[in-house]
Design a protein around this motif. Structure first.
Motif, PDB file in Angstrom:
ATOM      1  N   THR A   2       0.837  -1.193   0.000  1.00  0.00           N
ATOM      2  CA  THR A   2       0.000   0.000   0.000  1.00  0.00           C
ATOM      3  C   THR A   2       0.875   1.246   0.000  1.00  0.00           C
ATOM      4  O   THR A   2       1.798   1.348   0.794  1.00  0.00           O
ATOM      5  N   PRO A   3       0.606   2.191  -0.916  1.00  0.00           N
ATOM      6  CA  PRO A   3       1.417   3.411  -0.954  1.00  0.00           C
ATOM      7  C   PRO A   3       1.185   4.275   0.280  1.00  0.00           C
ATOM      8  O   PRO A   3       0.097   4.291   0.835  1.00  0.00           O
ATOM      9  N   THR A   4       2.212   4.989   0.694  1.00  0.00           N
ATOM     10  CA  THR A   4       2.069   5.918   1.816  1.00  0.00           C
ATOM     11  C   THR A   4       1.440   7.210   1.302  1.00  0.00           C
ATOM     12  O   THR A   4       1.475   7.484   0.101  1.00  0.00           O
ATOM     13  N   ALA A  19      -4.243   4.343 -16.387  1.00  0.00           N
ATOM     14  CA  ALA A  19      -3.655   3.122 -15.840  1.00  0.00           C
ATOM     15  C   ALA A  19      -2.529   3.520 -14.886  1.00  0.00           C
ATOM     16  O   ALA A  19      -1.737   4.408 -15.188  1.00  0.00           O
ATOM     17  N   VAL A  20      -2.483   2.853 -13.752  1.00  0.00           N
ATOM     18  CA  VAL A  20      -1.456   3.128 -12.754  1.00  0.00           C
ATOM     19  C   VAL A  20      -0.191   2.363 -13.120  1.00  0.00           C
ATOM     20  O   VAL A  20      -0.197   1.133 -13.192  1.00  0.00           O
ATOM     21  N   LEU A  21       0.884   3.098 -13.383  1.00  0.00           N
ATOM     22  CA  LEU A  21       2.177   2.487 -13.684  1.00  0.00           C
ATOM     23  C   LEU A  21       3.012   2.327 -12.412  1.00  0.00           C
ATOM     24  O   LEU A  21       3.757   1.353 -12.275  1.00  0.00           O
ATOM     25  N   LYS A  22       2.912   3.313 -11.512  1.00  0.00           N
ATOM     26  CA  LYS A  22       3.592   3.266 -10.214  1.00  0.00           C
ATOM     27  C   LYS A  22       2.568   3.692  -9.170  1.00  0.00           C
ATOM     28  O   LYS A  22       2.047   4.804  -9.236  1.00  0.00           O
ATOM     29  N   PRO A  23       2.248   2.824  -8.213  1.00  0.00           N
ATOM     30  CA  PRO A  23       1.236   3.163  -7.212  1.00  0.00           C
ATOM     31  C   PRO A  23       1.610   4.397  -6.398  1.00  0.00           C
ATOM     32  O   PRO A  23       2.781   4.679  -6.160  1.00  0.00           O
TER      33      PRO A  23
END
Length: 66
Positions: A2-4, A19-23
């Motif tokens: 999970t991203p901070t 589209a998410v390439l890097k969360p």
């Protein structure tokens, strides 16, 4: 993982979707530089591959030269 809250996402902008390439939790508006949470992101340019905080910033970019 999970991203901070402080992590900036990297996206690929398509027509009507991204589209998410890097969360991450947010992206930065290409005009104002302000953070835009992904859950509120509604404006972007697929052609320029950049996000906008709102309709005002999107219109500013549309009338500005590339």
């Amino acid at each position: 993982m999970t991203p901070t809250p402080s992590e900036e996402a990297t996206l690929h902008y398509g027509d009507g979707e991204f589209a998410v390439l890097k969360p991450g939790r947010f992206v930065r508006c290409a005009v104002s530089g302000q953070p835009v949470p992904l859950e509120t992101l509604r404006y972007w340019s697929a052609e320029r591959q950049e996000p906008y905080a709102g309709p005002k910033e999107a219109m500013e970019r549309m009338v500005a030269p590339a």
